[in-house]
Design an enzyme around this catalytic site. Structure first.
Site, mmCIF file in Angstrom:
data_model
loop_
_atom_site.group_PDB
_atom_site.id
_atom_site.type_symbol
_atom_site.label_atom_id
_atom_site.label_comp_id
_atom_site.label_asym_id
_atom_site.label_seq_id
_atom_site.Cartn_x
_atom_site.Cartn_y
_atom_site.Cartn_z
ATOM 1 C CE LYS A 140 8.091 -11.929 -14.405
ATOM 2 N NZ LYS A 140 8.375 -11.082 -15.444
ATOM 3 C CG PHE A 179 -1.714 5.770 13.831
ATOM 4 C CD1 PHE A 179 -1.015 5.380 15.161
ATOM 5 C CD2 PHE A 179 -2.009 6.382 13.465
ATOM 6 C CE1 PHE A 179 -0.391 6.584 15.690
ATOM 7 C CE2 PHE A 179 -1.147 8.142 13.982
ATOM 8 C CZ PHE A 179 -0.616 7.236 15.284
ATOM 9 C CG ASP A 208 -5.462 -6.773 14.259
ATOM 10 O OD1 ASP A 208 -4.902 -6.081 14.548
ATOM 11 O OD2 ASP A 208 -6.660 -6.323 13.527
ATOM 12 C CB ILE A 209 0.740 -6.648 14.183
ATOM 13 C CG1 ILE A 209 0.549 -7.814 13.374
ATOM 14 C CG2 ILE A 209 1.754 -6.665 15.630
ATOM 15 C CD1 ILE A 209 2.091 -6.351 12.201
ATOM 16 C CE LYS A 236 -7.515 -3.281 14.213
ATOM 17 N NZ LYS A 236 -6.837 -3.633 13.677
ATOM 18 C CG ASP A 268 -6.501 -5.531 6.632
ATOM 19 O OD1 ASP A 268 -6.030 -5.796 7.922
ATOM 20 O OD2 ASP A 268 -7.598 -4.743 6.603
ATOM 21 C CE LYS A 298 -10.113 -0.250 11.602
ATOM 22 N NZ LYS A 298 -9.568 0.840 10.283
ATOM 23 C CG ASN A 305 -0.372 -0.091 3.018
ATOM 24 O OD1 ASN A 305 0.793 0.994 2.614
ATOM 25 N ND2 ASN A 305 -0.457 -0.945 3.415
HETATM 26 N N1 CTP Z 1 -3.570 -3.025 12.745
HETATM 27 C C1 CTP Z 1 -1.943 -4.596 12.682
HETATM 28 N N2 CTP Z 1 -2.240 -5.801 12.426
HETATM 29 C C2 CTP Z 1 -3.123 -6.056 11.483
HETATM 30 C C3 CTP Z 1 -4.029 -4.790 10.624
HETATM 31 C C4 CTP Z 1 -4.326 -3.674 11.334
HETATM 32 O O1 CTP Z 1 -1.402 -4.644 13.835
HETATM 33 N N3 CTP Z 1 -3.095 -7.134 10.726
HETATM 34 C C5 CTP Z 1 -3.336 -2.412 13.216
HETATM 35 C C6 CTP Z 1 -2.674 -1.507 12.843
HETATM 36 O O2 CTP Z 1 -1.442 -0.962 12.498
HETATM 37 C C7 CTP Z 1 -3.448 0.260 13.255
HETATM 38 C C8 CTP Z 1 -4.651 -0.681 13.381
HETATM 39 O O3 CTP Z 1 -4.557 -1.489 13.399
HETATM 40 O O4 CTP Z 1 -3.318 0.499 14.092
HETATM 41 C C9 CTP Z 1 -5.722 -0.266 12.379
HETATM 42 O O5 CTP Z 1 -5.466 -0.700 11.059
HETATM 43 P P1 CTP Z 1 -6.659 -0.791 9.997
HETATM 44 O O6 CTP Z 1 -5.691 -1.321 8.924
HETATM 45 O O7 CTP Z 1 -7.327 0.961 10.496
HETATM 46 O O8 CTP Z 1 -7.958 -1.089 10.719
HETATM 47 P P2 CTP Z 1 -8.379 -2.839 10.293
HETATM 48 O O9 CTP Z 1 -8.242 -3.655 11.696
HETATM 49 O O10 CTP Z 1 -7.308 -4.008 9.592
HETATM 50 O O11 CTP Z 1 -9.582 -3.016 9.824
HETATM 51 P P3 CTP Z 1 -10.269 -2.413 8.031
HETATM 52 O O12 CTP Z 1 -9.225 -2.626 7.243
HETATM 53 O O13 CTP Z 1 -10.797 -2.754 8.014
HETATM 54 O O14 CTP Z 1 -10.350 -1.190 8.484
#
Ligand code: CTP
Length: 406
Positions: A295, A331, A314-315, A349, A285, A345, A216
Protein backbone atom coordinates in the site's frame (compact mmCIF):
# COMPACT_ATOMS: atom_id res chain seq x y z
CA UNK A 1 -46.38 -3.30 -10.71
CA UNK A 2 -43.02 -2.71 -12.42
CA UNK A 3 -42.21 -6.23 -13.72
CA UNK A 4 -42.11 -6.91 -17.44
CA UNK A 5 -45.20 -8.92 -18.40
CA UNK A 6 -43.10 -11.64 -20.03
CA UNK A 7 -45.82 -14.26 -19.54
CA UNK A 8 -48.74 -12.07 -20.62
CA UNK A 9 -51.46 -14.23 -22.12
CA UNK A 10 -49.68 -17.50 -21.35
CA UNK A 11 -51.72 -20.33 -19.84
CA UNK A 12 -49.74 -22.30 -17.30
CA UNK A 13 -50.84 -25.43 -15.46
CA UNK A 14 -48.78 -25.73 -12.29
CA UNK A 15 -48.79 -29.30 -10.99
CA UNK A 16 -47.78 -30.07 -7.40
CA UNK A 17 -46.83 -33.56 -6.25
CA UNK A 18 -45.88 -34.53 -2.71
CA UNK A 19 -42.81 -32.86 -1.22
CA UNK A 20 -41.81 -30.29 1.36
CA UNK A 21 -40.91 -27.95 -1.53
CA UNK A 22 -44.69 -27.42 -2.02
CA UNK A 23 -44.32 -24.35 0.20
CA UNK A 24 -42.15 -22.74 -2.50
CA UNK A 25 -44.84 -23.34 -5.12
CA UNK A 26 -47.06 -20.76 -3.44
CA UNK A 27 -44.39 -18.15 -4.23
CA UNK A 28 -44.08 -19.54 -7.76
CA UNK A 29 -47.81 -18.97 -8.35
CA UNK A 30 -47.37 -15.36 -7.24
CA UNK A 31 -44.41 -14.80 -9.53
CA UNK A 32 -46.17 -16.36 -12.52
CA UNK A 33 -49.30 -14.26 -12.10
CA UNK A 34 -47.29 -11.08 -11.45
CA UNK A 35 -45.55 -11.66 -14.79
CA UNK A 36 -48.87 -11.89 -16.59
CA UNK A 37 -49.58 -15.65 -16.72
CA UNK A 38 -52.98 -17.25 -16.14
CA UNK A 39 -52.30 -20.10 -13.72
CA UNK A 40 -54.39 -23.19 -12.97
CA UNK A 41 -53.11 -25.38 -10.15
CA UNK A 42 -53.43 -29.17 -10.10
CA UNK A 43 -52.48 -31.11 -6.95
CA UNK A 44 -51.90 -34.78 -6.27
CA UNK A 45 -53.31 -36.24 -3.03
CA UNK A 46 -49.75 -36.29 -1.63
CA UNK A 47 -49.30 -32.56 -2.38
CA UNK A 48 -52.45 -31.87 -0.34
CA UNK A 49 -50.65 -33.27 2.71
CA UNK A 50 -48.06 -30.47 2.40
CA UNK A 51 -50.08 -27.38 1.43
CA UNK A 52 -53.79 -26.63 1.15
CA UNK A 53 -55.66 -26.00 -2.07
CA UNK A 54 -57.11 -22.88 -0.37
CA UNK A 55 -53.72 -21.15 -0.42
CA UNK A 56 -53.10 -21.90 -4.08
CA UNK A 57 -56.64 -20.98 -5.08
CA UNK A 58 -56.27 -17.62 -3.35
CA UNK A 59 -52.92 -16.92 -5.04
CA UNK A 60 -53.91 -18.10 -8.54
CA UNK A 61 -57.41 -16.66 -8.41
CA UNK A 62 -58.68 -19.92 -9.94
CA UNK A 63 -60.20 -23.09 -8.51
CA UNK A 64 -57.61 -25.79 -7.78
CA UNK A 65 -58.22 -29.22 -9.28
CA UNK A 66 -57.25 -32.27 -7.25
CA UNK A 67 -59.11 -35.19 -8.82
CA UNK A 68 -59.94 -36.54 -12.25
CA UNK A 69 -63.46 -37.07 -10.90
CA UNK A 70 -63.90 -33.32 -10.27
CA UNK A 71 -67.32 -32.70 -11.84
CA UNK A 72 -67.20 -28.89 -12.08
CA UNK A 73 -66.28 -28.95 -15.80
CA UNK A 74 -69.39 -29.37 -17.98
CA UNK A 75 -67.95 -32.47 -19.70
CA UNK A 76 -66.39 -33.84 -16.48
CA UNK A 77 -62.99 -34.16 -18.18
CA UNK A 78 -60.52 -31.83 -16.43
CA UNK A 79 -57.61 -33.91 -17.77
CA UNK A 80 -58.60 -33.03 -21.35
CA UNK A 81 -59.73 -29.46 -20.78
CA UNK A 82 -56.67 -28.34 -18.83
CA UNK A 83 -54.24 -29.88 -21.33
CA UNK A 84 -55.99 -28.12 -24.25
CA UNK A 85 -55.99 -24.80 -22.36
CA UNK A 86 -52.33 -24.90 -21.25
CA UNK A 87 -49.29 -23.56 -23.14
CA UNK A 88 -47.09 -25.41 -20.65
CA UNK A 89 -47.44 -27.78 -17.71
CA UNK A 90 -44.89 -27.14 -14.97
CA UNK A 91 -44.59 -29.77 -12.26
CA UNK A 92 -43.00 -28.22 -9.20
CA UNK A 93 -42.26 -30.03 -7.03
CA UNK A 94 -41.95 -33.27 -9.01
CA UNK A 95 -41.51 -36.20 -6.60
CA UNK A 96 -39.56 -39.35 -7.50
CA UNK A 97 -42.85 -41.23 -7.56
CA UNK A 98 -44.53 -38.79 -9.92
CA UNK A 99 -41.56 -38.93 -12.30
CA UNK A 100 -41.73 -42.74 -12.23
CA UNK A 101 -45.41 -42.54 -13.14
CA UNK A 102 -44.74 -40.11 -15.99
CA UNK A 103 -41.85 -42.23 -17.31
CA UNK A 104 -44.14 -45.26 -17.42
CA UNK A 105 -47.08 -43.40 -18.93
CA UNK A 106 -49.29 -44.24 -15.94
CA UNK A 107 -52.45 -42.25 -15.42
CA UNK A 108 -54.07 -43.22 -12.14
CA UNK A 109 -54.49 -39.70 -10.73
CA UNK A 110 -55.23 -36.34 -12.36
CA UNK A 111 -51.72 -34.85 -12.74
CA UNK A 112 -50.11 -37.84 -14.50
CA UNK A 113 -53.30 -38.39 -16.52
CA UNK A 114 -53.24 -34.75 -17.63
CA UNK A 115 -49.57 -35.02 -18.70
CA UNK A 116 -50.29 -38.16 -20.71
CA UNK A 117 -53.31 -36.58 -22.41
CA UNK A 118 -51.71 -33.23 -23.27
CA UNK A 119 -51.12 -32.28 -26.94
CA UNK A 120 -47.31 -32.66 -26.89
CA UNK A 121 -46.59 -30.55 -29.97
CA UNK A 122 -48.03 -27.39 -28.41
CA UNK A 123 -47.95 -27.90 -24.64
CA UNK A 124 -44.47 -28.27 -23.11
CA UNK A 125 -43.92 -30.40 -20.02
CA UNK A 126 -41.43 -28.93 -17.55
CA UNK A 127 -40.44 -30.96 -14.51
CA UNK A 128 -38.73 -29.54 -11.40
CA UNK A 129 -37.55 -32.51 -9.30
CA UNK A 130 -37.47 -32.23 -5.51
CA UNK A 131 -36.31 -35.12 -3.35
CA UNK A 132 -33.65 -36.47 -1.01
CA UNK A 133 -30.20 -36.79 -2.59
CA UNK A 134 -30.19 -40.62 -2.32
CA UNK A 135 -33.52 -40.78 -4.14
CA UNK A 136 -32.22 -38.40 -6.83
CA UNK A 137 -29.03 -40.41 -7.44
CA UNK A 138 -30.79 -43.81 -7.37
CA UNK A 139 -30.41 -45.66 -10.69
CA UNK A 140 -34.20 -46.03 -10.91
CA UNK A 141 -34.65 -42.23 -10.75
CA UNK A 142 -31.79 -41.73 -13.22
CA UNK A 143 -33.55 -44.11 -15.62
CA UNK A 144 -36.83 -42.26 -15.20
CA UNK A 145 -35.21 -38.85 -15.76
CA UNK A 146 -33.48 -40.11 -18.92
CA UNK A 147 -36.80 -41.52 -20.15
CA UNK A 148 -38.62 -38.25 -19.46
CA UNK A 149 -35.94 -36.32 -21.37
CA UNK A 150 -36.18 -38.77 -24.27
CA UNK A 151 -39.96 -38.24 -24.26
CA UNK A 152 -39.44 -34.48 -24.65
CA UNK A 153 -39.84 -33.21 -21.07
CA UNK A 154 -37.61 -30.38 -19.89
CA UNK A 155 -35.96 -31.18 -16.55
CA UNK A 156 -35.39 -28.02 -14.50
CA UNK A 157 -32.64 -28.56 -11.93
CA UNK A 158 -32.54 -29.89 -9.32
CA UNK A 159 -30.35 -27.61 -7.26
CA UNK A 160 -27.76 -28.64 -4.72
CA UNK A 161 -27.62 -27.70 -1.04
CA UNK A 162 -29.22 -28.27 2.37
CA UNK A 163 -32.20 -30.58 2.30
CA UNK A 164 -35.24 -30.60 4.59
CA UNK A 165 -34.16 -34.02 5.91
CA UNK A 166 -30.91 -32.50 7.23
CA UNK A 167 -28.69 -33.97 4.52
CA UNK A 168 -26.81 -31.96 1.88
CA UNK A 169 -26.59 -32.69 -1.84
CA UNK A 170 -28.43 -32.71 -5.16
CA UNK A 171 -32.21 -32.82 -5.15
CA UNK A 172 -33.43 -29.43 -3.94
CA UNK A 173 -36.17 -27.92 -6.06
CA UNK A 174 -34.93 -24.84 -7.94
CA UNK A 175 -35.96 -21.53 -6.38
CA UNK A 176 -39.25 -20.05 -7.68
CA UNK A 177 -37.39 -17.16 -9.38
CA UNK A 178 -35.21 -19.65 -11.29
CA UNK A 179 -38.27 -21.65 -12.38
CA UNK A 180 -39.91 -18.41 -13.52
CA UNK A 181 -36.82 -17.50 -15.59
CA UNK A 182 -36.75 -20.97 -17.17
CA UNK A 183 -40.40 -20.66 -18.16
CA UNK A 184 -39.90 -17.16 -19.58
CA UNK A 185 -36.88 -18.42 -21.55
CA UNK A 186 -38.93 -21.33 -22.92
CA UNK A 187 -41.35 -18.91 -24.60
CA UNK A 188 -38.68 -16.71 -26.22
CA UNK A 189 -38.18 -17.30 -29.98
CA UNK A 190 -35.10 -19.48 -30.59
CA UNK A 191 -33.58 -17.13 -33.19
CA UNK A 192 -30.00 -18.00 -32.18
CA UNK A 193 -30.37 -21.78 -31.87
CA UNK A 194 -27.06 -23.47 -32.65
CA UNK A 195 -25.05 -20.22 -32.42
CA UNK A 196 -22.23 -19.57 -29.94
CA UNK A 197 -21.97 -16.10 -28.42
CA UNK A 198 -19.06 -14.64 -26.49
CA UNK A 199 -19.91 -11.57 -24.42
CA UNK A 200 -17.85 -9.25 -22.21
CA UNK A 201 -19.55 -7.34 -19.40
CA UNK A 202 -18.94 -4.99 -16.50
CA UNK A 203 -16.02 -2.74 -15.68
CA UNK A 204 -12.40 -3.77 -15.32
CA UNK A 205 -10.35 -2.94 -12.23
CA UNK A 206 -6.74 -1.87 -12.69
CA UNK A 207 -4.83 -2.13 -9.41
CA UNK A 208 -2.55 0.69 -8.26
CA UNK A 209 -1.52 -1.08 -5.07
CA UNK A 210 -3.07 -3.96 -3.05
CA UNK A 211 -5.96 -1.78 -1.83
CA UNK A 212 -6.61 0.78 -4.60
CA UNK A 213 -7.33 0.80 -8.28
CA UNK A 214 -8.81 2.48 -11.36
CA UNK A 215 -12.30 1.42 -12.39
CA UNK A 216 -15.61 2.92 -13.62
CA UNK A 217 -19.34 2.94 -12.86
CA UNK A 218 -20.35 0.09 -15.21
CA UNK A 219 -22.72 -2.25 -13.33
CA UNK A 220 -22.61 -5.06 -15.89
CA UNK A 221 -26.42 -5.02 -16.18
CA UNK A 222 -26.48 -4.50 -19.97
CA UNK A 223 -23.91 -7.25 -20.61
CA UNK A 224 -25.66 -9.70 -18.30
CA UNK A 225 -28.99 -8.86 -19.98
CA UNK A 226 -27.31 -9.58 -23.36
CA UNK A 227 -26.07 -12.94 -22.04
CA UNK A 228 -29.51 -13.85 -20.72
CA UNK A 229 -31.24 -12.78 -23.94
CA UNK A 230 -28.77 -14.80 -26.02
CA UNK A 231 -29.30 -17.91 -23.88
CA UNK A 232 -33.10 -17.44 -24.05
CA UNK A 233 -32.77 -17.24 -27.84
CA UNK A 234 -31.18 -20.70 -27.86
CA UNK A 235 -27.47 -19.74 -28.12
CA UNK A 236 -24.56 -21.27 -26.23
CA UNK A 237 -23.19 -18.33 -24.26
CA UNK A 238 -19.80 -17.59 -22.71
CA UNK A 239 -19.76 -14.49 -20.52
CA UNK A 240 -16.46 -12.92 -19.52
CA UNK A 241 -17.29 -10.62 -16.61
CA UNK A 242 -15.32 -7.95 -14.82
CA UNK A 243 -15.88 -7.41 -11.07
CA UNK A 244 -19.68 -7.06 -10.72
CA UNK A 245 -22.38 -8.37 -8.39
CA UNK A 246 -24.76 -9.83 -10.94
CA UNK A 247 -26.22 -13.35 -10.84
CA UNK A 248 -25.15 -15.58 -13.74
CA UNK A 249 -28.08 -16.05 -16.16
CA UNK A 250 -29.35 -19.61 -16.53
CA UNK A 251 -27.37 -21.79 -18.89
CA UNK A 252 -24.54 -19.27 -19.31
CA UNK A 253 -20.86 -20.21 -18.87
CA UNK A 254 -19.19 -17.44 -16.88
CA UNK A 255 -15.50 -16.56 -16.63
CA UNK A 256 -14.67 -13.94 -13.97
CA UNK A 257 -11.76 -11.57 -14.52
CA UNK A 258 -10.48 -8.41 -12.86
CA UNK A 259 -8.23 -6.46 -15.23
CA UNK A 260 -8.39 -5.55 -18.93
CA UNK A 261 -5.36 -7.75 -19.59
CA UNK A 262 -7.09 -10.71 -17.90
CA UNK A 263 -10.22 -10.02 -19.96
CA UNK A 264 -8.09 -9.97 -23.12
CA UNK A 265 -6.36 -13.22 -22.09
CA UNK A 266 -9.74 -14.88 -21.44
CA UNK A 267 -11.44 -13.63 -24.61
CA UNK A 268 -8.82 -14.14 -27.33
CA UNK A 269 -8.48 -17.94 -27.08
CA UNK A 270 -12.32 -18.26 -26.91
CA UNK A 271 -13.06 -15.98 -29.87
CA UNK A 272 -12.33 -18.53 -32.60
CA UNK A 273 -14.87 -20.97 -31.18
CA UNK A 274 -17.72 -18.44 -31.26
CA UNK A 275 -19.98 -17.12 -34.02
CA UNK A 276 -20.63 -13.74 -32.41
CA UNK A 277 -18.62 -11.50 -30.08
CA UNK A 278 -20.50 -8.79 -28.19
CA UNK A 279 -18.27 -6.36 -26.27
CA UNK A 280 -20.41 -4.62 -23.68
CA UNK A 281 -17.61 -4.31 -21.10
CA UNK A 282 -16.45 -0.85 -20.09
CA UNK A 283 -12.78 -1.73 -20.34
CA UNK A 284 -10.33 0.66 -18.67
CA UNK A 285 -8.26 2.21 -21.44
CA UNK A 286 -5.19 2.62 -19.24
CA UNK A 287 -3.63 0.89 -16.23
CA UNK A 288 -0.84 1.99 -13.88
CA UNK A 289 2.47 1.15 -15.53
CA UNK A 290 3.78 -0.43 -12.34
CA UNK A 291 1.97 -2.24 -9.55
CA UNK A 292 3.08 -1.29 -6.06
CA UNK A 293 3.52 -4.46 -4.05
CA UNK A 294 2.53 -2.69 -0.81
CA UNK A 295 0.00 0.00 0.00
CA UNK A 296 1.29 3.46 -0.94
CA UNK A 297 1.52 5.38 2.36
CA UNK A 298 0.75 9.08 2.82
CA UNK A 299 3.25 9.38 5.65
CA UNK A 300 6.49 11.13 4.73
CA UNK A 301 5.26 12.29 1.28
CA UNK A 302 5.41 16.03 0.54
CA UNK A 303 3.14 15.79 -2.55
CA UNK A 304 0.56 13.40 -4.00
CA UNK A 305 2.07 10.40 -5.81
CA UNK A 306 2.27 10.61 -9.60
CA UNK A 307 1.33 7.60 -11.73
CA UNK A 308 2.57 6.68 -15.09
CA UNK A 309 -0.19 4.98 -17.10
CA UNK A 310 0.18 2.49 -19.90
CA UNK A 311 -2.46 1.58 -22.50
CA UNK A 312 -4.50 -1.61 -22.18
CA UNK A 313 -5.00 -3.86 -25.20
CA UNK A 314 -8.19 -3.17 -27.18
CA UNK A 315 -10.03 -6.49 -26.86
CA UNK A 316 -12.73 -5.74 -29.42
CA UNK A 317 -10.29 -4.44 -32.05
CA UNK A 318 -8.08 -7.51 -31.50
CA UNK A 319 -11.00 -9.93 -32.01
CA UNK A 320 -12.33 -8.00 -35.03
CA UNK A 321 -8.80 -8.13 -36.49
CA UNK A 322 -8.53 -11.94 -36.33
CA UNK A 323 -8.18 -13.65 -39.74
CA UNK A 324 -11.71 -15.14 -39.49
CA UNK A 325 -13.38 -13.02 -36.83
CA UNK A 326 -16.75 -13.79 -35.31
CA UNK A 327 -19.54 -11.28 -36.06
CA UNK A 328 -18.38 -8.43 -33.78
CA UNK A 329 -20.75 -6.06 -32.00
CA UNK A 330 -19.30 -3.11 -30.09
CA UNK A 331 -20.87 -0.83 -27.53
CA UNK A 332 -19.93 2.84 -27.52
CA UNK A 333 -20.40 4.64 -24.21
CA UNK A 334 -20.35 8.36 -24.95
CA UNK A 335 -21.27 11.53 -23.16
CA UNK A 336 -22.20 13.50 -26.33
CA UNK A 337 -22.42 13.28 -30.17
CA UNK A 338 -23.49 9.65 -29.99
CA UNK A 339 -23.91 8.95 -33.71
CA UNK A 340 -20.62 10.55 -34.79
CA UNK A 341 -18.57 8.83 -32.08
CA UNK A 342 -20.27 5.47 -32.61
CA UNK A 343 -19.69 5.58 -36.40
CA UNK A 344 -16.06 6.56 -35.87
CA UNK A 345 -15.54 3.57 -33.55
CA UNK A 346 -17.33 1.26 -36.00
CA UNK A 347 -14.84 2.24 -38.71
CA UNK A 348 -11.76 2.38 -36.48
CA UNK A 349 -12.40 -1.09 -34.99
CA UNK A 350 -13.69 -2.54 -38.31
CA UNK A 351 -17.04 -3.67 -36.91
CA UNK A 352 -20.24 -4.59 -38.77
CA UNK A 353 -22.38 -3.20 -35.92
CA UNK A 354 -22.06 -0.94 -32.89
CA UNK A 355 -24.55 0.06 -30.22
CA UNK A 356 -24.27 3.58 -28.86
CA UNK A 357 -25.50 4.76 -25.50
CA UNK A 358 -24.94 7.71 -23.24
CA UNK A 359 -22.69 6.24 -20.54
CA UNK A 360 -23.33 8.59 -17.63
CA UNK A 361 -27.10 8.32 -18.18
CA UNK A 362 -27.20 4.51 -18.13
CA UNK A 363 -24.46 3.15 -15.84
CA UNK A 364 -26.13 1.25 -12.99
CA UNK A 365 -29.68 1.85 -14.22
CA UNK A 366 -32.21 -0.81 -15.21
CA UNK A 367 -33.22 0.98 -18.39
CA UNK A 368 -31.39 2.45 -21.34
CA UNK A 369 -31.86 4.16 -24.71
CA UNK A 370 -29.73 2.84 -27.57
CA UNK A 371 -28.66 3.84 -31.05
CA UNK A 372 -27.88 0.87 -33.31
CA UNK A 373 -25.34 1.85 -35.96
CA UNK A 374 -23.90 0.02 -38.99
CA UNK A 375 -21.96 1.27 -42.01
CA UNK A 376 -25.08 2.40 -43.91
CA UNK A 377 -27.75 3.18 -41.36
CA UNK A 378 -28.74 3.74 -37.78
CA UNK A 379 -31.91 3.42 -35.75
CA UNK A 380 -32.93 4.10 -32.14
CA UNK A 381 -33.95 1.37 -29.71
CA UNK A 382 -36.70 1.63 -28.53
CA UNK A 383 -37.97 2.87 -31.89
CA UNK A 384 -39.63 5.96 -30.40
CA UNK A 385 -36.36 7.12 -28.84
CA UNK A 386 -37.62 6.64 -25.28
CA UNK A 387 -36.02 4.24 -22.76
CA UNK A 388 -36.73 0.57 -22.10
CA UNK A 389 -35.46 -1.97 -19.59
CA UNK A 390 -32.14 -3.58 -20.50
CA UNK A 391 -33.50 -7.11 -21.00
CA UNK A 392 -36.13 -5.88 -23.46
CA UNK A 393 -33.39 -4.01 -25.35
CA UNK A 394 -31.08 -7.02 -25.24
CA UNK A 395 -33.79 -9.25 -26.74
CA UNK A 396 -34.32 -6.74 -29.57
CA UNK A 397 -30.56 -6.63 -30.22
CA UNK A 398 -30.38 -10.44 -30.32
CA UNK A 399 -33.20 -10.48 -32.89
CA UNK A 400 -31.25 -7.88 -34.94
CA UNK A 401 -27.99 -9.89 -34.67
CA UNK A 402 -29.86 -13.06 -35.72
CA UNK A 403 -31.23 -11.25 -38.81
CA UNK A 404 -27.75 -10.02 -39.75
CA UNK A 405 -26.33 -13.55 -39.35
CA UNK A 406 -29.03 -14.66 -41.77
N1 CTP B 1 -13.25 -2.08 -25.84
C1 CTP B 1 -12.45 -3.19 -25.69
N2 CTP B 1 -11.21 -3.08 -25.16
C2 CTP B 1 -10.73 -1.89 -24.79
C3 CTP B 1 -11.53 -0.72 -24.92
C4 CTP B 1 -12.80 -0.87 -25.44
O1 CTP B 1 -12.90 -4.30 -26.03
N3 CTP B 1 -9.51 -1.81 -24.28
C5 CTP B 1 -14.58 -2.21 -26.43
C6 CTP B 1 -15.73 -1.95 -25.49
O2 CTP B 1 -16.15 -3.12 -24.83
C7 CTP B 1 -16.79 -1.40 -26.43
C8 CTP B 1 -16.00 -0.69 -27.50
O3 CTP B 1 -14.69 -1.24 -27.45
O4 CTP B 1 -17.50 -2.43 -27.08
C9 CTP B 1 -15.92 0.79 -27.34
O5 CTP B 1 -15.51 1.12 -26.07
P1 CTP B 1 -15.40 2.61 -25.59
O6 CTP B 1 -14.82 2.66 -24.21
O7 CTP B 1 -16.69 3.32 -25.83
O8 CTP B 1 -14.38 3.20 -26.64
P2 CTP B 1 -12.85 3.32 -26.68
O9 CTP B 1 -12.37 2.51 -27.83
O10 CTP B 1 -12.25 3.00 -25.35
O11 CTP B 1 -12.70 4.87 -27.02
P3 CTP B 1 -12.90 6.16 -26.07
O12 CTP B 1 -12.68 5.70 -24.65
O13 CTP B 1 -11.89 7.08 -26.58
O14 CTP B 1 -14.30 6.64 -26.29
Amino acid sequence: MSERQDLQGRHIVLGLSGGIACYKSAELVRLLTRHGADVRVVMTPAAESFITAVTLQALSGQPVVTSQWDSRDHNNMPHINLGRWADAIVIAPASADLMAQLAQGRADELLSLLCLARPRERCALMVAPAMNREMWSHPATERNVAQLRADGALILGPGCGDQACGETGDGRMLEPADLLDALIAHFQPKVLAGKRLLITAGPTFEPIDPVRGITNHSSGKMGFAMARAAAEAGAQVTLVAGPVHQPTPQGVRRIDVMTAQQMYDAVLPEAKAHDVFVATAAVADWRPATLNEHKIKKEGKKSAPLFELTENPDILAAVAGLPQPPFCVGFAAESQDLLDHARAKLLRKKLPMIVGNLGPATFGRDDNALLVVDAQSHYPLPADGSAADKLTLARALMADIARRLG
